[in-house]
Design an enzyme around this catalytic site. Structure first.
Site, PDB file in Angstrom:
ATOM      1  CE  LYS A 181       1.084  -5.242  -3.687  1.00  0.00           C
ATOM      2  NZ  LYS A 181       2.478  -4.790  -3.799  1.00  0.00           N
ATOM      3  NE  ARG A 224       2.538   4.851  -4.282  1.00  0.00           N
ATOM      4  CZ  ARG A 224       2.172   3.593  -4.111  1.00  0.00           C
ATOM      5  NH1 ARG A 224       1.332   3.017  -4.951  1.00  0.00           N
ATOM      6  NH2 ARG A 224       2.655   2.891  -3.108  1.00  0.00           N
TER       7      ARG A 224
HETATM    8  P1  AP5 Z   1       2.644  -1.541  -9.656  1.00  0.00           P
HETATM    9  O1  AP5 Z   1       1.631  -2.331 -10.396  1.00  0.00           O
HETATM   10  O2  AP5 Z   1       2.319  -0.135  -9.268  1.00  0.00           O
HETATM   11  O3  AP5 Z   1       3.162  -2.382  -8.393  1.00  0.00           O
HETATM   12  P2  AP5 Z   1       2.485  -2.655  -6.992  1.00  0.00           P
HETATM   13  O4  AP5 Z   1       2.899  -4.027  -6.581  1.00  0.00           O
HETATM   14  O5  AP5 Z   1       1.025  -2.354  -7.050  1.00  0.00           O
HETATM   15  O6  AP5 Z   1       3.299  -1.589  -6.141  1.00  0.00           O
HETATM   16  P3  AP5 Z   1       2.863  -0.664  -4.948  1.00  0.00           P
HETATM   17  O7  AP5 Z   1       4.053   0.209  -4.670  1.00  0.00           O
HETATM   18  O8  AP5 Z   1       1.575   0.026  -5.213  1.00  0.00           O
HETATM   19  O9  AP5 Z   1       2.711  -1.671  -3.810  1.00  0.00           O
HETATM   20  P4  AP5 Z   1       2.751  -1.347  -2.340  1.00  0.00           P
HETATM   21  O10 AP5 Z   1       2.258  -2.611  -1.777  1.00  0.00           O
HETATM   22  O11 AP5 Z   1       4.043  -0.885  -1.800  1.00  0.00           O
HETATM   23  O12 AP5 Z   1       1.849  -0.033  -2.201  1.00  0.00           O
HETATM   24  P5  AP5 Z   1       0.294   0.166  -1.957  1.00  0.00           P
HETATM   25  O13 AP5 Z   1      -0.147   1.295  -2.742  1.00  0.00           O
HETATM   26  O14 AP5 Z   1      -0.427  -1.126  -2.054  1.00  0.00           O
HETATM   27  O15 AP5 Z   1       3.999  -1.583 -10.517  1.00  0.00           O
HETATM   28  C1  AP5 Z   1       5.169  -0.867 -10.103  1.00  0.00           C
HETATM   29  C2  AP5 Z   1       5.853  -0.256 -11.332  1.00  0.00           C
HETATM   30  O16 AP5 Z   1       6.352  -1.297 -12.183  1.00  0.00           O
HETATM   31  C3  AP5 Z   1       4.891   0.562 -12.204  1.00  0.00           C
HETATM   32  O17 AP5 Z   1       5.627   1.619 -12.729  1.00  0.00           O
HETATM   33  C4  AP5 Z   1       4.449  -0.417 -13.321  1.00  0.00           C
HETATM   34  O18 AP5 Z   1       4.108   0.253 -14.529  1.00  0.00           O
HETATM   35  C5  AP5 Z   1       5.717  -1.271 -13.481  1.00  0.00           C
HETATM   36  N1  AP5 Z   1       5.424  -2.663 -13.819  1.00  0.00           N
HETATM   37  C6  AP5 Z   1       4.421  -3.427 -13.325  1.00  0.00           C
HETATM   38  N2  AP5 Z   1       4.505  -4.681 -13.827  1.00  0.00           N
HETATM   39  C7  AP5 Z   1       5.594  -4.687 -14.643  1.00  0.00           C
HETATM   40  C8  AP5 Z   1       6.225  -5.701 -15.439  1.00  0.00           C
HETATM   41  N3  AP5 Z   1       5.744  -6.958 -15.489  1.00  0.00           N
HETATM   42  N4  AP5 Z   1       7.340  -5.370 -16.136  1.00  0.00           N
HETATM   43  C9  AP5 Z   1       7.841  -4.114 -16.090  1.00  0.00           C
HETATM   44  N5  AP5 Z   1       7.293  -3.113 -15.360  1.00  0.00           N
HETATM   45  C10 AP5 Z   1       6.186  -3.399 -14.642  1.00  0.00           C
HETATM   46  O19 AP5 Z   1       0.321   0.578  -0.415  1.00  0.00           O
HETATM   47  C11 AP5 Z   1       0.931   1.796  -0.011  1.00  0.00           C
HETATM   48  C12 AP5 Z   1       1.073   1.823   1.495  1.00  0.00           C
HETATM   49  O20 AP5 Z   1      -0.228   1.746   2.101  1.00  0.00           O
HETATM   50  C13 AP5 Z   1       1.856   0.664   2.102  1.00  0.00           C
HETATM   51  O21 AP5 Z   1       3.249   0.910   2.060  1.00  0.00           O
HETATM   52  C14 AP5 Z   1       1.299   0.684   3.525  1.00  0.00           C
HETATM   53  O22 AP5 Z   1       1.882   1.745   4.249  1.00  0.00           O
HETATM   54  C15 AP5 Z   1      -0.168   1.002   3.312  1.00  0.00           C
HETATM   55  N6  AP5 Z   1      -1.009  -0.194   3.163  1.00  0.00           N
HETATM   56  C16 AP5 Z   1      -1.558  -0.679   2.009  1.00  0.00           C
HETATM   57  N7  AP5 Z   1      -2.250  -1.806   2.225  1.00  0.00           N
HETATM   58  C17 AP5 Z   1      -2.142  -2.046   3.563  1.00  0.00           C
HETATM   59  C18 AP5 Z   1      -2.619  -3.079   4.409  1.00  0.00           C
HETATM   60  N8  AP5 Z   1      -3.327  -4.128   3.926  1.00  0.00           N
HETATM   61  N9  AP5 Z   1      -2.321  -3.012   5.735  1.00  0.00           N
HETATM   62  C19 AP5 Z   1      -1.600  -1.987   6.246  1.00  0.00           C
HETATM   63  N10 AP5 Z   1      -1.105  -0.971   5.503  1.00  0.00           N
HETATM   64  C20 AP5 Z   1      -1.375  -1.018   4.168  1.00  0.00           C
END
Ligand code: AP5
Length: 210
Positions: free
Chosen positions: A13, A156
Site C-alpha cells: 500500500k 520496523r
Molecule cells: P509496503 O508498501 O510497506 O506495504 P504496506 O501494505 O504499506 O505494509 P504496511 O506493513 O505498512 O501495512 P500495515 O497496514 O500493516 O501497516 P501500517 O503502517 O499501515 O511494502 C511492504 C514491503 O514489500 C516493502 O519492503 C516494499 O518495498 C515491498 N514491496 C512493495 N510492493 C512490492 C512489489 N510489488 N513487489 C515486491 N516487493 C514489494 O499500520 C501500522 C499499524 O498502525 C497497524 O498494524 C495498526 O496497528 C495501526 N493502524 C494503521 N491504520 C489504522 C487504522 N485505520 N485503524 C486502526 N489502526 C490503524
C-alpha cells in the site's frame, strides 16, 4: 481525486501510494505513519498507541479518526489525497461517509499471506521520511540509506513473525469485509499485488487513467 488503497499488511500500500502521489501530485496519507509520528512525539497518547501497534492491534476508531481528520485539514489536501490504510473496518468506512468524504476509487492490492510474510521480512523503512524499501525486490541505491532524504534505514518493530501473524488475522477479520462494501458501491478495482513494484504501479495508473 480521493483514493483509498486497501490490502493486507505488507501488500504494498505504502509503496503504491508514494508512486501515485508523485505522479498525480496529491499527498499520500498513511494512517500507520500518522500513528508512528504520534509515538515519536513522546506524548501520552503516543505511548498508548505504541502499546497497541507494537502487538499488531488496531488503534480505537475515535482516536484514529481524530488524528486523520486533523491531517486532512492541511492545505496540501485541498486538491485530493491518497489514503493508505484507512478505512480498516466497517465503522471507519461509515465515518468516511458521515464526514462527506467521497472516494473516487478504492484500489485493492490482492496478495496471498505467504508473499506477505516474505515481503515484510525484507522491508526496511527510512527513520526520517518513512519511505519503504525491500532488501531484494525494491532496494535503495545505496545499502542502508534512503534514496530520498539520505537518512538511515531500519527494520520496523512490528515486522516480527508473531506480530505479522496477528496483523494478518485482524486484517482478514476486520478489513477484508470492506471489499464487498466498496464493491457494492461500485468503487472497487482489484490489482494483482504479487507482481513487481513496476507492474503493480502500472496496473494502478491504467485503472486511474494517469
Ligand atoms: P509496503 O508498501 O510497506 O506495504 P504496506 O501494505 O504499506 O505494509 P504496511 O506493513 O505498512 O501495512 P500495515 O497496514 O500493516 O501497516 P501500517 O503502517 O499501515 O511494502 C511492504 C514491503 O514489500 C516493502 O519492503 C516494499 O518495498 C515491498 N514491496 C512493495 N510492493 C512490492 C512489489 N510489488 N513487489 C515486491 N516487493 C514489494 O499500520 C501500522 C499499524 O498502525 C497497524 O498494524 C495498526 O496497528 C495501526 N493502524 C494503521 N491504520 C489504522 C487504522 N485505520 N485503524 C486502526 N489502526 C490503524
Amino acid at each position: 481525486m480521493i483514493l483509498t488503497i486497501l490490502g493486507a499488511p505488507g501488500a504494498g500500500k505504502g509503496t503504491l501510494a508514494s508512486a501515485l502521489s508523485e505522479v498525480i501530485g496529491i499527498p499520500s496519507i498513511s494512517t500507520g505513519a500518522l500513528l508512528r509520528n504520534e509515538i515519536a512525539s513522546g506524548s501520552e497518547l503516543g505511548v498508548y498507541i505504541d502499546s497497541l501497534i507494537s502487538k499488531g492491534n488496531f488503534v480505537p476508531d475515535d482516536i484514529m479518526v481524530r488524528i486523520l481528520l486533523n491531517r486532512l485539514k492541511s492545505e496540501d489536501c485541498r486538491r485530493g489525497y491518497i489514503l493508505d490504510g484507512f478505512p480498516r473496518n466497517a465503522d471507519q468506512a461509515r465515518h468516511l461517509i458521515d464526514y462527506g468524504i467521497n472516494l473516487t476509487r478504492a484500489l485493492l492490492l490482492d496478495i496471498s499471506d505467504d508473499v506477505i510474510v516474505s515481503r515484510l521480512g525484507g522491508r526496511r523503512e527510512c527513520v526520517s521520511c518513512r519511505r519503504t524499501y525491500h532488501i531484494a525486490d525494491n532496494p535503495p541505491k545505496k545499502e542502508g540509506i534512503c534514496d530520498v532524504c539520505g537518512n538511515a534505514l531500519r527494520i520496523r518493530s512490528d515486522d516480527d513473525k508473531e506480530i505479522i501473524k496477528n496483523r494478518l488475522k485482524i486484517y482478514h477479520k476486520e478489513t477484508e469485509p470492506l471489499i464487498s462494501f466498496f464493491e457494492r458501491k461500485d468503487l472497487l478495482s482489484r490489482i494483482d499485488a504479487s507482481k513487481s513494484v513496476e507492474e503493480t504501479r502500472n496496473a494502478a495508473f491504467k485503472i486511474l487513467g494517469v
